[in-house]
Write an enzyme that holds these catalytic residues in place. Structure first.
Site, PDB file in Angstrom:
ATOM      1  N   ASP A   1       0.866  -1.174   0.000  1.00  0.00           N
ATOM      2  CA  ASP A   1       0.000   0.000   0.000  1.00  0.00           C
ATOM      3  C   ASP A   1       0.911   1.235   0.000  1.00  0.00           C
ATOM      4  O   ASP A   1       2.129   1.113   0.200  1.00  0.00           O
ATOM      5  CB  ASP A   1      -0.881  -0.057   1.254  1.00  0.00           C
ATOM      6  CG  ASP A   1      -1.795   1.139   1.357  1.00  0.00           C
ATOM      7  OD1 ASP A   1      -2.344   1.554   0.332  1.00  0.00           O
ATOM      8  OD2 ASP A   1      -1.958   1.667   2.470  1.00  0.00           O
TER       9      ASP A   1
ATOM     10  N   ASP B   1      -1.647  -1.019   5.960  1.00  0.00           N
ATOM     11  CA  ASP B   1      -1.951  -0.550   7.315  1.00  0.00           C
ATOM     12  C   ASP B   1      -3.421  -0.216   7.515  1.00  0.00           C
ATOM     13  O   ASP B   1      -3.911  -0.209   8.635  1.00  0.00           O
ATOM     14  CB  ASP B   1      -1.118   0.697   7.641  1.00  0.00           C
ATOM     15  CG  ASP B   1      -1.594   1.908   6.858  1.00  0.00           C
ATOM     16  OD1 ASP B   1      -1.866   2.947   7.475  1.00  0.00           O
ATOM     17  OD2 ASP B   1      -1.703   1.816   5.624  1.00  0.00           O
TER      18      ASP B   1
ATOM     19  N   ASP C   1      -7.225  -2.542   3.835  1.00  0.00           N
ATOM     20  CA  ASP C   1      -6.180  -3.447   3.352  1.00  0.00           C
ATOM     21  C   ASP C   1      -6.378  -4.861   3.889  1.00  0.00           C
ATOM     22  O   ASP C   1      -5.740  -5.798   3.414  1.00  0.00           O
ATOM     23  CB  ASP C   1      -4.794  -2.947   3.779  1.00  0.00           C
ATOM     24  CG  ASP C   1      -4.397  -1.670   3.052  1.00  0.00           C
ATOM     25  OD1 ASP C   1      -4.797  -1.523   1.883  1.00  0.00           O
ATOM     26  OD2 ASP C   1      -3.714  -0.825   3.654  1.00  0.00           O
TER      27      ASP C   1
END
Length: 661
Positions: free
Chosen positions: A362, A554, A558
């Site tokens: 990410d 995080d 996700d």
């Protein structure tokens, strides 16, 4: 708000080590971890029975081969060597009986008991004592090695204080931490450790966060900031308002993860367990065959000679080098991870990371700091800009996303007199709610398009994060938000590239922003403007290429991608609880540079485990053949068993002293 990640040894803990609480549950698996029996003992106490046995054995050998007194024969000699045998033999025979009670009939304890009792039966008293003595010394070294492997993890188990000081009517009162209620105020003196998660209500305070992040440098918090259990107050008396129950704190969850880590076994470890269960009884029956079958094929068959060979065969075949060194190798890997601020939830994830070929990540909070600042507000004419900002501030206060926090910090105090209802967080888009009877939206431009809000902003090529705002289905304008790339992010990508690991960035932020970050880091494969389901589809696409894929993120959105990957990695500081709980590996200090460290630990653990397997099988195979042919004595058998076990243990413990960062 999800604008970006979806676009937008005194025990002080109530949690006890798993080896204590589950020692009987794993007896059927014969976990060869007996460190609980020696915990709390000094090194001298652990070796004391072996010292007595060794001293008596030396005296016996001296009497046998040098003084040779007439009285040292018959039952006197037998009783003397039996006295030397009991200090080391009795505990092993007790363990053998204990294993049989739990249906583990072919344990190494039983093998050693049969072999040494057999040696006594044929009059080989010194060898019987020696075999059991060296085996017991090996057991002590095994216990010490396991304790060393646990030391890094057990440090975590001592992080939470049992008691807290609560202010009741400004009067301090000490209570049990698990009895503290949400909303109560904790008084934290300098040097004290926080027991529960909460919100700092003092003006400011500095904390040592090493328990959670591995970093001992002070972290200054201001009024309203979140402070977590395990942080140590450094200089002034501080007040913290509890916002999470004792058992739900982030540190409690971390401790629970660590405790459960040893229950998730690697395939190699599970194979060795199954192998030992099949291998050991086969060896027992082979030993019986070695003892009896030659009667039918050898002319000068001497029962005593073939019994001796069978006993040697039993000692050599003991699988303790495998069943201790392999779990210890993995446990050492988990310990090395804890030492480096990386929590592996099981040894199986060490194996997967060792073979990982592709790391997908990410952007916000993973490769960037996730600490946003409002740069500029671009509201169109025709709106009461002050009122819109108050409405936006109130709407964003309903989200925990870093972007929402940045807007709250920029806008200042929240006006709770404004009516708000029907607040909804739309995954991958932003927030929507009814304020003062009219609909308000804040998020990415996909949110505007989703609800048909017209605008004339060409946002695609702007390399900044934009938060679009609409009120009463009319486009108000946008806010530019800035974020910073983490200091070690570029180094992380460079290290992964050197390890021949591919990298891909998936983000909900717009492609222009993702492109700029990816190019700065040296990531050539990147995708922006992704909804949570888009991230899942992209990951499935990457996995379809038969690559072992790790995903690191995080945000709460996700969690599905983390769960889908071969090994999911979560940022433990900024990361959401959902992602941390779903992940297989947790990085405590949010540093992306720990990703290559985790892979290195996985690779080194796997290498050490296979070194031990080859060593154990190789030496045992050679000495087994020699023993069956009558060319090896009990002394070679001791080396093949205890000697190889000790070498394997020393090799397994080695990983904890390695430097990975």
């Amino acid at each position: 708000m999800s604008q970006e990640c979806c676009s937008h040894e005194p025990k002080t803990s109530q949690i006890q080590p798993q080896s204590d609480t589950h020692q009987h549950q794993e007896n059927d698996e014969h976990d060869h971890d007996h460190s609980h029996a020696s915990e709390g003992q000094s090194t001298f106490q652990m070796f004391f029975p072996a010292i007595i046995s060794f001293s008596l054995l030396l005296i016996g050998i001296f009497l046998d081969h040098f003084l040779k007194p007439a009285w040292f024969a018959g039952w006197v000699r037998f009783v003397f060597y039996l006295s030397a045998y009991i200090p080391v033999g009795f505990p092993v025979m007790k363990e053998a009986f204990h294993s049989i009670r739990y249906s583990d009939f072919f344990s190494e304890f039983l093998l050693m008991s049969i072999a040494t009792i057999g040696a006594f039966a044929i009059g080989e008293y010194p060898e019987g004592v020696a075999v059991m003595l060296f085996y017991s010394v090996g057991e002590v070294f095994q216990s010490m090695a396991v304790q060393k492997a646990k030391s890094n993890i057990k440090t975590l188990l001592d992080q939470r204080p049992d008691e807290v000081t609560i202010l009741e009517n400004e009067i301090p009162k000490t209570i049990k931490a698990q009895n503290a209620e949400i909303g109560q105020i904790i008084q934290l003196k300098p040097g004290e450790k926080l027991a529960l998660d909460g919100e700092l209500i003092s003006e400011s305070a500095s904390f040592n966060t090493a328990a959670l992040t591995g970093e001992s440098k002070p972290d200054t918090k201001k009024s309203g900031d979140t402070v977590l259990a395990g942080m140590i107050n450094l200089n002034t008396v501080s007040s913290v308002k509890i916002n999470t129950k004792f058992q739900d704190s982030k540190l409690s969850k971390i401790l629970e993860m660590v405790q459960n880590a040893t229950s998730q076994k690697a395939k190699t470890e599970l194979f060795i367990r199954k192998f030992a269960k099949i291998y050991t009884p086969i060896v027992v029956f082979l030993a019986i065959a070695i003892m009896l079958l030659p009667y039918f094929f050898v002319e000068n068959y001497i029962f005593r000679e073939w019994l001796y060979r069978a006993l040697i065969f039993l000692v050599i075949s003991c699988p303790c080098a495998l069943v201790i060194s392999i779990p210890l190798g993995y446990f050492g890997g988990i310990g090395a991870g804890s030492k480096n601020g990386i929590l592996f939830k099981g040894s199986n994830f060490l194996d997967i990371l060792a073979n990982v070929q592709h790391v997908v990540m990410d952007k916000t909070g993973t490769m960037t700091k996730g600490v946003f600042k409002v740069k500029k507000v671009h509201f169109q004419d025709g709106f009461n800009k002050e009122a819109i900002m108050k409405y936006l501030n109130l709407l964003e206060s309903k989200s925990t996303h870093p972007i929402a926090t940045a807007i709250n910090e920029f806008a200042g105090e929240i006006d709770h007199s404004i009516s708000i209802e029907n607040v909804e967080e739309i995954a991958g888009h932003g927030l929507k709610g009814t304020i003062q009877g009219k609909e308000m939206m804040a998020g990415n431009f996909k949110l505007m398009e989703k609800f048909g809000v017209q605008h004339n902003i060409n946002h695609q090529n702007v390399s900044e994060t934009l938060i679009a705002v609409a009120y009463d289905r009319r486009f108000v304008g946008y806010i530019t938000i800035s974020d910073q790339i983490k200091e070690d992010a570029a180094e992380t990508i460079s290290l992964l590239r050197n390890m021949k690991v591919k990298t891909t960035m998936l983000s909900g932020d717009k492609t222009a922003v993702v492109k700029e970050v990816a190019e700065n880091l040296g990531i050539s494969n990147y995708f922006g403007d992704l909804l949570p389901e888009d991230k899942v589809n992209k990951l499935k696409e990457l996995k379809s290429k038969n690559e072992s894929v790790a995903f690191i993120g995080d945000g709460v959105n996700d969690a599905p991608v983390v769960a889908l990957s071969d090994v999911g990695i979560a940022m433990g500081g900024l990361g959401s609880d959902a992602t941390i709980e779903t992940a297989d590996v947790v990085i405590q200090d949010d540093k992306p540079s720990k990703i290559p460290v985790a892979i290195k630990i996985g690779k080194e653990t796997k290498k050490i485990v296979w070194q031990n397997i080859v060593l154990a099988f190789g030496v045992k195979a050679i000495v087994l053949i020699l023993g069956a042919g009558g060319l090896a004595t009990m002394w070679e058998a001791v080396f093949a068993d205890v000697g190889v076990a000790l070498l394997a243990i020393l090799n397994a413990v080695r990983i904890q002293n390695m430097k990975f960062a």
